[in-house]
Design a protein around this motif. Sequence first.
Motif, PDB file in Angstrom:
ATOM      1  N   ARG A  19       0.833  -1.201   0.000  1.00 24.08           N
ATOM      2  CA  ARG A  19       0.000   0.000   0.000  1.00 24.08           C
ATOM      3  C   ARG A  19       0.871   1.257   0.000  1.00 24.08           C
ATOM      4  N   THR A  20       0.250   2.361  -0.341  1.00 24.64           N
ATOM      5  CA  THR A  20       0.939   3.643  -0.299  1.00 24.64           C
ATOM      6  C   THR A  20       0.878   4.182   1.126  1.00 24.64           C
ATOM      7  N   HIS A  21       2.027   4.551   1.655  1.00 20.90           N
ATOM      8  CA  HIS A  21       2.107   5.135   2.997  1.00 20.90           C
ATOM      9  C   HIS A  21       2.872   6.447   2.903  1.00 20.90           C
ATOM     10  N   THR A  22       2.361   7.468   3.544  1.00 19.49           N
ATOM     11  CA  THR A  22       3.105   8.719   3.647  1.00 19.49           C
ATOM     12  C   THR A  22       3.517   8.903   5.098  1.00 19.49           C
ATOM     13  N   VAL A  23       4.598   9.630   5.298  1.00 18.70           N
ATOM     14  CA  VAL A  23       5.045   9.912   6.659  1.00 18.70           C
ATOM     15  C   VAL A  23       3.964  10.674   7.403  1.00 18.70           C
ATOM     16  N   SER A  24       3.306  11.568   6.713  1.00 18.56           N
ATOM     17  CA  SER A  24       2.240  12.345   7.331  1.00 18.56           C
ATOM     18  C   SER A  24       1.120  11.438   7.847  1.00 18.56           C
ATOM     19  N   GLN A  25       0.694  10.476   7.042  1.00 19.46           N
ATOM     20  CA  GLN A  25      -0.362   9.551   7.457  1.00 19.46           C
ATOM     21  C   GLN A  25       0.092   8.677   8.623  1.00 19.46           C
ATOM     22  N   LEU A  26       1.310   8.167   8.550  1.00 17.62           N
ATOM     23  CA  LEU A  26       1.822   7.321   9.623  1.00 17.62           C
ATOM     24  C   LEU A  26       1.908   8.099  10.925  1.00 17.62           C
ATOM     25  N   ALA A  27       2.437   9.314  10.848  1.00 19.83           N
ATOM     26  CA  ALA A  27       2.569  10.144  12.044  1.00 19.83           C
ATOM     27  C   ALA A  27       1.200  10.459  12.643  1.00 19.83           C
ATOM     28  N   HIS A  28       0.271  10.804  11.784  1.00 17.22           N
ATOM     29  CA  HIS A  28      -1.075  11.128  12.251  1.00 17.22           C
ATOM     30  C   HIS A  28      -1.725   9.913  12.927  1.00 17.22           C
ATOM     31  N   SER A  29      -1.477   8.727  12.383  1.00 19.33           N
ATOM     32  CA  SER A  29      -2.099   7.514  12.933  1.00 19.33           C
ATOM     33  C   SER A  29      -1.618   7.187  14.339  1.00 19.33           C
ATOM     34  N   VAL A  30      -0.445   7.707  14.709  1.00 18.20           N
ATOM     35  CA  VAL A  30       0.080   7.460  16.055  1.00 18.20           C
ATOM     36  C   VAL A  30       0.075   8.729  16.907  1.00 18.20           C
ATOM     37  N   GLY A  31      -0.559   9.790  16.400  1.00 20.89           N
ATOM     38  CA  GLY A  31      -0.720  11.011  17.174  1.00 20.89           C
ATOM     39  C   GLY A  31       0.531  11.842  17.350  1.00 20.89           C
ATOM     40  N   MET A  32       1.406  11.824  16.364  1.00 22.18           N
ATOM     41  CA  MET A  32       2.634  12.625  16.417  1.00 22.18           C
ATOM     42  C   MET A  32       2.673  13.566  15.232  1.00 22.18           C
ATOM     43  N   SER A  33       3.475  14.616  15.369  1.00 21.34           N
ATOM     44  CA  SER A  33       3.719  15.469  14.211  1.00 21.34           C
ATOM     45  C   SER A  33       4.633  14.694  13.258  1.00 21.34           C
ATOM     46  N   MET A  34       4.583  15.068  12.000  1.00 21.60           N
ATOM     47  CA  MET A  34       5.396  14.408  10.999  1.00 21.60           C
ATOM     48  C   MET A  34       6.883  14.500  11.340  1.00 21.60           C
ATOM     49  N   PHE A  35       7.321  15.654  11.785  1.00 12.05           N
ATOM     50  CA  PHE A  35       8.743  15.865  12.072  1.00 12.05           C
ATOM     51  C   PHE A  35       9.185  15.080  13.308  1.00 12.05           C
ATOM     52  N   HIS A  36       8.357  15.089  14.347  1.00 12.29           N
ATOM     53  CA  HIS A  36       8.698  14.339  15.556  1.00 12.29           C
ATOM     54  C   HIS A  36       8.716  12.839  15.268  1.00 12.29           C
ATOM     55  N   PHE A  37       7.718  12.364  14.527  1.00  8.15           N
ATOM     56  CA  PHE A  37       7.653  10.950  14.171  1.00  8.15           C
ATOM     57  C   PHE A  37       8.883  10.526  13.372  1.00  8.15           C
ATOM     58  N   THR A  38       9.254  11.319  12.378  1.00  8.45           N
ATOM     59  CA  THR A  38      10.416  10.989  11.555  1.00  8.45           C
ATOM     60  C   THR A  38      11.684  10.939  12.394  1.00  8.45           C
ATOM     61  N   VAL A  40      11.950  10.412  15.739  1.00 11.21           N
ATOM     62  CA  VAL A  40      11.895   9.274  16.670  1.00 11.21           C
ATOM     63  C   VAL A  40      12.099   7.961  15.923  1.00 11.21           C
ATOM     64  N   PHE A  41      11.437   7.802  14.799  1.00 10.43           N
ATOM     65  CA  PHE A  41      11.576   6.585  13.999  1.00 10.43           C
ATOM     66  C   PHE A  41      13.038   6.410  13.588  1.00 10.43           C
ATOM     67  N   GLY A  42      13.646   7.484  13.108  1.00  8.38           N
ATOM     68  CA  GLY A  42      15.043   7.418  12.682  1.00  8.38           C
ATOM     69  C   GLY A  42      15.985   7.067  13.817  1.00  8.38           C
ATOM     70  N   GLU A  43      15.743   7.619  14.995  1.00 10.97           N
ATOM     71  CA  GLU A  43      16.598   7.326  16.145  1.00 10.97           C
ATOM     72  C   GLU A  43      16.483   5.863  16.562  1.00 10.97           C
ATOM     73  N   LEU A  44      15.289   5.317  16.535  1.00 13.12           N
ATOM     74  CA  LEU A  44      15.079   3.952  17.003  1.00 13.12           C
ATOM     75  C   LEU A  44      15.366   2.885  15.952  1.00 13.12           C
ATOM     76  N   VAL A  45      15.103   3.206  14.701  1.00  8.97           N
ATOM     77  CA  VAL A  45      15.255   2.220  13.633  1.00  8.97           C
ATOM     78  C   VAL A  45      16.573   2.404  12.870  1.00  8.97           C
ATOM     79  N   GLY A  46      17.072   3.628  12.865  1.00 17.27           N
ATOM     80  CA  GLY A  46      18.329   3.886  12.160  1.00 17.27           C
ATOM     81  C   GLY A  46      18.158   4.343  10.732  1.00 17.27           C
ATOM     82  N   GLN A  47      16.917   4.571  10.325  1.00 18.36           N
ATOM     83  CA  GLN A  47      16.639   5.064   8.976  1.00 18.36           C
ATOM     84  C   GLN A  47      15.253   5.684   8.956  1.00 18.36           C
ATOM     85  N   THR A  48      14.965   6.413   7.899  1.00 17.43           N
ATOM     86  CA  THR A  48      13.673   7.076   7.794  1.00 17.43           C
ATOM     87  C   THR A  48      12.573   6.048   7.532  1.00 17.43           C
TER      88      THR A  48
END
Length: 108
Positions: A19-38, A40-48
Amino acid sequence: MVHEIVHAVRERLEAEFDRTHTVSQLAHSVGMSMFHFTRVFGELVGQTPHRYLDEVRLRAAHAMLHAGMFLMFEQSMPKPKAAELFNGYTKAQQANIELLRKSALMKK
């Protein structure tokens, strides 16, 4: 709690890689801003998130090719559904996957 959120997003991306996923949609689905989500995700996973999804898609395509399933998978579904496998890939990436598929068939 942030670890659980990122883990849930990773599971979602792995389950819904076609499926098509955007960072904006993913961030919204977990209640975070796009920038904060990106961040945090990058820090924990090591990539965007986008790069992670690309790797998930490539691993899935690679696994299907090695199992000889990609061709069967394509033939067993309607053309529009088969086209969804390429959703989110650039034309160059689609061409590379097609080349891999054809080279795997030629080796048989």
